[in-house]
Design a protein around this motif. Structure first.
Motif, PDB file in Angstrom:
ATOM      1  N   UNK A 280      33.729  47.352  26.517  1.00  0.00           N
ATOM      2  CA  UNK A 280      33.052  48.645  26.625  1.00  0.00           C
ATOM      3  C   UNK A 280      32.725  48.972  28.074  1.00  0.00           C
ATOM      4  N   UNK A 281      32.250  47.954  28.799  1.00  0.00           N
ATOM      5  CA  UNK A 281      31.891  48.169  30.205  1.00  0.00           C
ATOM      6  C   UNK A 281      33.107  48.534  31.045  1.00  0.00           C
ATOM      7  N   UNK A 282      34.268  48.005  30.674  1.00  0.00           N
ATOM      8  CA  UNK A 282      35.500  48.335  31.398  1.00  0.00           C
ATOM      9  C   UNK A 282      35.760  49.836  31.354  1.00  0.00           C
ATOM     10  N   UNK A 283      35.587  50.419  30.168  1.00  0.00           N
ATOM     11  CA  UNK A 283      35.803  51.863  30.027  1.00  0.00           C
ATOM     12  C   UNK A 283      34.718  52.649  30.765  1.00  0.00           C
ATOM     13  N   UNK A 284      33.462  52.163  30.697  1.00  0.00           N
ATOM     14  CA  UNK A 284      32.377  52.825  31.436  1.00  0.00           C
ATOM     15  C   UNK A 284      32.671  52.763  32.928  1.00  0.00           C
ATOM     16  N   UNK A 285      33.124  51.608  33.385  1.00  0.00           N
ATOM     17  CA  UNK A 285      33.435  51.454  34.802  1.00  0.00           C
ATOM     18  C   UNK A 285      34.522  52.403  35.258  1.00  0.00           C
ATOM     19  N   UNK A 286      35.545  52.570  34.434  1.00  0.00           N
ATOM     20  CA  UNK A 286      36.613  53.511  34.809  1.00  0.00           C
ATOM     21  C   UNK A 286      36.067  54.932  34.882  1.00  0.00           C
ATOM     22  N   UNK A 287      35.218  55.292  33.910  1.00  0.00           N
ATOM     23  CA  UNK A 287      34.634  56.638  33.930  1.00  0.00           C
ATOM     24  C   UNK A 287      33.716  56.828  35.137  1.00  0.00           C
ATOM     25  N   UNK A 288      33.135  55.727  35.631  1.00  0.00           N
ATOM     26  CA  UNK A 288      32.249  55.806  36.803  1.00  0.00           C
ATOM     27  C   UNK A 288      33.025  55.827  38.112  1.00  0.00           C
ATOM     28  N   UNK A 289      34.353  55.682  38.013  1.00  0.00           N
ATOM     29  CA  UNK A 289      35.170  55.789  39.211  1.00  0.00           C
ATOM     30  C   UNK A 289      35.684  54.488  39.767  1.00  0.00           C
ATOM     31  N   UNK A 290      35.415  53.364  39.107  1.00  0.00           N
ATOM     32  CA  UNK A 290      35.925  52.079  39.592  1.00  0.00           C
ATOM     33  C   UNK A 290      37.364  51.887  39.115  1.00  0.00           C
ATOM     34  N   UNK A 291      38.251  51.555  40.044  1.00  0.00           N
ATOM     35  CA  UNK A 291      39.620  51.223  39.661  1.00  0.00           C
ATOM     36  C   UNK A 291      39.657  49.767  39.211  1.00  0.00           C
ATOM     37  N   UNK A 292      40.546  49.439  38.263  1.00  0.00           N
ATOM     38  CA  UNK A 292      40.600  48.051  37.788  1.00  0.00           C
ATOM     39  C   UNK A 292      40.723  47.037  38.920  1.00  0.00           C
ATOM     40  N   UNK A 293      41.475  47.373  39.961  1.00  0.00           N
ATOM     41  CA  UNK A 293      41.637  46.448  41.078  1.00  0.00           C
ATOM     42  C   UNK A 293      40.359  46.220  41.856  1.00  0.00           C
ATOM     43  N   UNK A 294      39.386  47.113  41.685  1.00  0.00           N
ATOM     44  CA  UNK A 294      38.115  46.989  42.393  1.00  0.00           C
ATOM     45  C   UNK A 294      37.059  46.256  41.555  1.00  0.00           C
ATOM     46  N   UNK A 295      37.344  46.097  40.276  1.00  0.00           N
ATOM     47  CA  UNK A 295      36.343  45.482  39.397  1.00  0.00           C
ATOM     48  C   UNK A 295      36.205  43.992  39.691  1.00  0.00           C
ATOM     49  N   UNK A 296      34.988  43.504  39.619  1.00  0.00           N
ATOM     50  CA  UNK A 296      34.686  42.132  39.995  1.00  0.00           C
ATOM     51  C   UNK A 296      34.989  41.152  38.869  1.00  0.00           C
ATOM     52  N   UNK A 297      35.566  40.021  39.243  1.00  0.00           N
ATOM     53  CA  UNK A 297      35.885  38.961  38.296  1.00  0.00           C
ATOM     54  C   UNK A 297      35.127  37.710  38.725  1.00  0.00           C
ATOM     55  N   UNK A 298      34.252  37.200  37.881  1.00  0.00           N
ATOM     56  CA  UNK A 298      33.396  36.069  38.248  1.00  0.00           C
ATOM     57  C   UNK A 298      33.761  34.775  37.526  1.00  0.00           C
ATOM     58  N   UNK A 299      34.906  34.749  36.821  1.00  0.00           N
ATOM     59  CA  UNK A 299      35.321  33.549  36.095  1.00  0.00           C
ATOM     60  C   UNK A 299      36.745  33.177  36.454  1.00  0.00           C
ATOM     61  N   UNK A 300      37.045  31.880  36.429  1.00  0.00           N
ATOM     62  CA  UNK A 300      38.434  31.461  36.592  1.00  0.00           C
ATOM     63  C   UNK A 300      39.056  31.274  35.211  1.00  0.00           C
ATOM     64  N   UNK A 301      40.289  30.770  35.176  1.00  0.00           N
ATOM     65  CA  UNK A 301      41.014  30.673  33.909  1.00  0.00           C
ATOM     66  C   UNK A 301      40.382  29.697  32.930  1.00  0.00           C
ATOM     67  N   UNK A 302      39.531  28.795  33.413  1.00  0.00           N
ATOM     68  CA  UNK A 302      38.853  27.838  32.540  1.00  0.00           C
ATOM     69  C   UNK A 302      37.431  28.292  32.219  1.00  0.00           C
ATOM     70  N   UNK A 303      37.099  29.540  32.585  1.00  0.00           N
ATOM     71  CA  UNK A 303      35.769  30.120  32.334  1.00  0.00           C
ATOM     72  C   UNK A 303      34.680  29.414  33.131  1.00  0.00           C
ATOM     73  N   UNK A 304      35.030  28.960  34.311  1.00  0.00           N
ATOM     74  CA  UNK A 304      34.033  28.451  35.248  1.00  0.00           C
ATOM     75  C   UNK A 304      33.740  29.547  36.262  1.00  0.00           C
ATOM     76  N   UNK A 305      32.558  29.501  36.881  1.00  0.00           N
ATOM     77  CA  UNK A 305      32.172  30.548  37.826  1.00  0.00           C
ATOM     78  C   UNK A 305      33.083  30.519  39.050  1.00  0.00           C
ATOM     79  N   UNK A 306      33.626  31.685  39.366  1.00  0.00           N
ATOM     80  CA  UNK A 306      34.480  31.848  40.547  1.00  0.00           C
ATOM     81  C   UNK A 306      33.832  32.879  41.467  1.00  0.00           C
ATOM     82  N   UNK A 307      34.113  32.782  42.728  1.00  0.00           N
ATOM     83  CA  UNK A 307      33.539  33.730  43.682  1.00  0.00           C
ATOM     84  C   UNK A 307      34.139  35.117  43.485  1.00  0.00           C
TER      85      UNK A 307
END
Length: 906
Positions: A280-307
């Motif tokens: 849901x937040x992904x769609x809200x973010x797009x409506x707020x003007x954030x491009x997917x490439x700008x969205x923050x990712x805080x997990x790695x592939x094993x679901x550990x915290x990533x910078x």
């Protein structure tokens, strides 16, 4: 004619006949010039084994394909297995783990080779099990979604869709399985209600003027928050819209935005927005003007915290497991005063409010699924869906039951981009190559991709230049992508014109309703796009097979039923007949082992009827058309056979499997075994001595009717019918490739039918009355007719022998009955009065019936009271309510039956 053993042994018959059919290629579509009829089997996973759902699905398909084959069509039932990317890779990885090895100990090619070795040795167990069920599949042309021809079709479809702009690479949220390290489909996600917590947080405004309150079940995701949303109409926050809050822990400045996703009535009305970790937040973010490439990712592939890309997550949290990070984030928020305590009803303070939370789990890994922002390949499903929607609206494909159309339209009209890439080693590797400059080249081979890259970099003379360094995408395609091509890629496409060859479209597809979206709809989209026509003319959606108490079967509940065990106990024919008889256009089926046992008894009854026929000189019929007949009983059974064939054809055309099964069951058990064979016994014995033509005619008719029964019953119970067919006399072909009954031009004698139906009613009424009154079946009675017309008197005289033998009525006098208690039976205009003074104590019997009626009515009324009580119906367990309804119906019927018996005594 070969004498049948006394005992019906399903196991021996099934093994022998299946080998016979397959060895002789009798499942193959080899009828040049015949009308083609095609059906494809939903390909089971190559790792799978036969479960009860497979037994239902494949029984229904086999009923249709055997029926079509008997009707003279060139019936093709395509069989094969799906390579099942995730499931198969897991199986092989588990085997490696048992040897203290893991996938990454090998190169990709070495691991894939090990998967192929596993398939050769152990894969496809389910195909052997389908044979045990009796499935008449075209094994000579068995397919696999990773075989060479099918893989060629998959590559062509991917490349064509890409070149047409209908397939592209994009950064979006996916269901990410941290345990498997891959994106998975919605179908592979199971939602469980889990005990969890709801934390309330204070986010300080940038200017220090106050706080805005938000709540979350996943506080660790605040590390990647990008906004706070409030509803546009929420006056409480109007002055704050456009301002920033300063996130605790990271110090990131994020805006307060308006979005209708925020519900003013829910909590504080303000919602934290983490577009990289919530759908849901992904769609809200797009409506707020954030491009997917700008969205923050805080997990790695094993679901550990990533910078995150802005580098604001504290170093001490990096690498921490998501659930450990949750504890650390909550502790820090609490220490810094940003956690709002929850006050319980007793005034106690707690860090969070307890909640039951719907939590997504991977169905294979049993790990909590994360929405994860990543680069994947997508198909423009919305564009492909439009023709598929119109195909159902126009009737080009009909969905049965029709009630599923609304669900189909709703999903297709709101369809999202389809993620078709998976991060696995086993599967169709995506035919895309990356250059160092970020360019992507999609082609059916690396050589083609190299040609594209050369032209792009060096121009048309690239051949003389150095090759471009290319790296193939490491991902593979979702197995639903390849299986969506099943109706035409299994038929020889793209090398052959499968439409011109009559192999496409398929006539029908039978599928569980649970894969309507994941497979059926996608076949519609791909078939229409690449073949210009629907993949199947009819889509039949069946329900689930549930446990006897109505619960869904699952290993955790311990209520899973093994169909192979049922076959061992009762035979494949009995299980198949149960599945067909219980399938009522999409309704769920409750397992009922007693009914399966009942259908085994049905097979035994047919076996014994064939033995009776053999012992009386009745054998295989010499004609497809019914023999000439003068006797009313023979003309009657011919008419009954014709009516059964017509009813059966109509039921199968309408895909009413339960009605079809019940039609042939009732005719075989009641009309043929219980009545016809009984009625002809005198003809075959006493009458035939004086009138040999009667015996000859009756043997010919009985043999013809038994043949028609075997043919009609064959789609449902192929093994016993083929065995009896072979033993009843010489044949020019096996039953499986014989001829469906030809009855359209058969003349029917209504008078004969009326006569025999009258006789059956009289005999049935007398037998029922004797049973109700406890009179032994063999007791001879005398009857007196009252109000009988000439037609009834004629029938009484004509069927004197049958009435004496079967109703045990030695005389029927057309005069007034003697005074005294008597049994009364009404058939049409006549009342048959049967004196009982010498047989039973009438007064005692009336008293017994009166007392029994009162008891039955009392129980009936008591149960009715419970059922009319809303409290009982709403609060009791469903199985308790259902039992009460069944008991009420039983007692009501008992009271009615006993009352009728009392009324008969006059």
């Amino acid at each position: 004619m070969t004498e049948l053993p006394k005992t019906f042994d399903p196991a021996e018959i099934e093994t022998r006949w299946y080998s016979h059919w397959e060895d002789r290629g009798l499942f193959a579509p080899e009828r040049p010039g015949a009308e083609p009829w095609t059906l494809v089997n939903p390909p089971p996973n190559v790792t799978g084994s036969l479960h009860i759902g497979h037994a239902l699905d494949n029984t229904l398909q086999d009923v249709l394909v055997r029926h079509a084959r008997l009707k003279g069509m060139d019936a093709r039932w395509v069989v094969g297995t799906d390579h099942a990317g995730i499931a198969t890779q897991m199986v092989v990885e588990r085997q490696l783990n048992e040897k203290q090895q893991k996938r990454t100990d090998f190169s990709r090619d070495e691991f894939v080779a090990k998967v192929w070795e596993w398939k050769a040795e152990s894969g496809g167990e389910i195909t052997q099990q389908l044979r045990r069920l009796g499935c008449s599949m075209d094994w000579a042309n068995e397919r696999f979604t990773m075989d060479e021809g099918f893989s060629k079709a998959v590559l062509k479809v991917f490349v064509d869709l890409y070149r047409q702009g209908l397939l592209y690479r994009d950064k979006r949220l996916v269901n990410w399985d941290p345990g498997l390290g891959t994106a998975i489909s919605d179908l592979e996600v199971e939602t469980h209600d889990m005990k969890g917590s709801f934390w309330h947080l204070r986010y300080p405004l940038e200017d220090g003027s106050g706080f805005i309150q938000v709540a979350t079940t996943r506080p660790e995701t605040m590390l990647a928050d990008m906004a706070v949303a409030v509803h546009p109409s929420d006056a409480r926050y109007a002055a704050l819209v456009g301002k920033n809050v300063k996130l605790p822990i990271t110090g990131r400045l994020i805006p307060i935005v308006t979005d209708e996703h925020a519900d003013p009535e829910l909590g504080s009305g303000a919602v934290k927005i983490t577009p990289g970790h919530d759908f849901n937040d992904f769609e809200v973010g797009k409506r707020a003007g954030f491009k997917p490439g700008e969205m923050l990712n805080m997990l790695d592939a094993k679901a550990a915290i990533a910078q995150t890309s802005d580098g604001l997550i504290p170093p001490e949290l990096i690498g921490m497991d998501r659930f450990e990070a949750r504890k650390a984030v909550v502790a820090r928020l609490k220490a810094e005063g940003f956690l709002i305590p929850h006050v319980d009803k007793d005034g106690g303070e707690h860090d969070a409010e307890p909640r039951t939370i719907a939590t997504p789990y991977g169905d294979r890994s049993n790990v909590v699924i994360e929405p994860w922002l990543t680069d994947q390949w997508y198909v423009d499903a919305a564009t492909l869906a439009k023709p598929a929607i119109e195909a159902v609206r126009s009737g080009a494909t009909r969905i049965v039951p029709k009630s599923w159309e609304k669900t189909y339209f709703n999903w297709m009209e709101n369809i999202q981009p389809w993620c078709v890439s998976r991060q696995l080693w086993w599967g169709h590797r995506i035919p895309a190559w990356f250059a160092e400059d970020g360019s992507i080249y999609v082609a059916e081979s690396e050589a083609e991709a190299q040609a594209q890259a050369g032209v792009a970099r060096y121009g048309e003379g690239w051949e003389e230049a150095d090759e471009v360094a290319l790296t193939q995408d490491s991902d593979v395609l979702d197995t639903w992508f390849s299986s969506a091509l099943w109706p035409f890629a299994t038929m020889g496409w793209p090398d052959e014109d499968v439409k011109a060859l009559g192999r496409y479209p398929n006539d029908v597809l039978i599928s569980g309703f649970d894969i309507l979206f994941f497979w059926d709809a996608r076949m519609m989209m791909q078939g229409l796009h690449f073949m210009g026509d629907v993949p199947f003319k009819t889509l039949y959606l069946h329900g689930l097979v549930r446990a006897a108490d109505g619960q869904k079967m699952s290993k955790s509940k311990g209520n899973v039923v093994n169909p192979l065990g049922l076959i061992d106990q009762y035979g494949a024919d009995a299980l198949r007949f149960f599945m067909a008889a219980m399938e009522s256009q999409g309704r769920d089926i409750k397992m009922d082992e007693q009914r399966i046992a009942g259908y085994r008894n049905f097979a035994t009854k047919l076996w014994n009827a064939a033995r009776f026929a053999q012992s009386n000189g009745i054998g295989a019929s010499a004609t497809l058309e019914p023999p000439a007949a003068e006797l009313a009983v023979n003309r009657w059974i011919i008419a009954e056979t014709v009516a059964t064939v017509q009813a059966l054809d109509l039921a199968l055309a309408d895909l009413r499997f339960d009605e079809a099964a019940n039609t042939i069951y009732q005719f075989t058990w009641s009309r043929f075994c219980d009545w016809y064979l009984e009625l002809i016994k005198p003809v075959l014995n006493e009458d035939a001595v004086h009138h040999p033509w009667m015996g000859e005619e009756t043997r010919a008719v009985a043999g013809w009717v038994l043949d028609q029964i075997l043919v009609m019953l064959h789609p449902f119970m192929p093994f016993i019918t083929e065995e009896l067919w072979s033993k009843m006399g010489p044949r020019d072909r096996d039953l499986i490739v014989s001829n469906w009954p030809r009855v359209d031009a058969v003349s029917i004698d209504p008078a004969a039918a009326a006569d025999i139906n009258w006789l059956i009613r009289v005999i049935g009424e007398v037998r029922a009355a004797k049973n109700e009154l406890g009179i032994a079946p063999g007791v001879m009675l005398t009857a007196y007719s009252r109000g009988a017309n000439q037609e009834t008197e004629r029938r009484v005289n004509a069927f004197y022998t049958a009435l004496r033998k079967l109703a045990r009525v030695q005389d029927v006098h057309h005069q007034a009955a003697p005074e005294g208690g008597a049994l009364q039976i009404v058939v049409d205009e006549a009342t048959f009065v049967i004196p009982l003074g010498d047989v039973i104590d009438l007064e005692a019997e009336k008293a017994r019936l009166t007392k029994a009626i009162a008891a039955a009515e009392k129980e009936r009324d008591s149960l009715a009271g419970r059922l009319n009580n809303p409290s009982f119906v709403e609060k009791a367990k469903p199985e308790a309510v259902e039992k009460a309804r069944a008991d009420h119906a039983e007692k009501a019927a008992e009271a009615e039956r006993l009352s009728a018996a009392l009324a008969r005594l006059g």
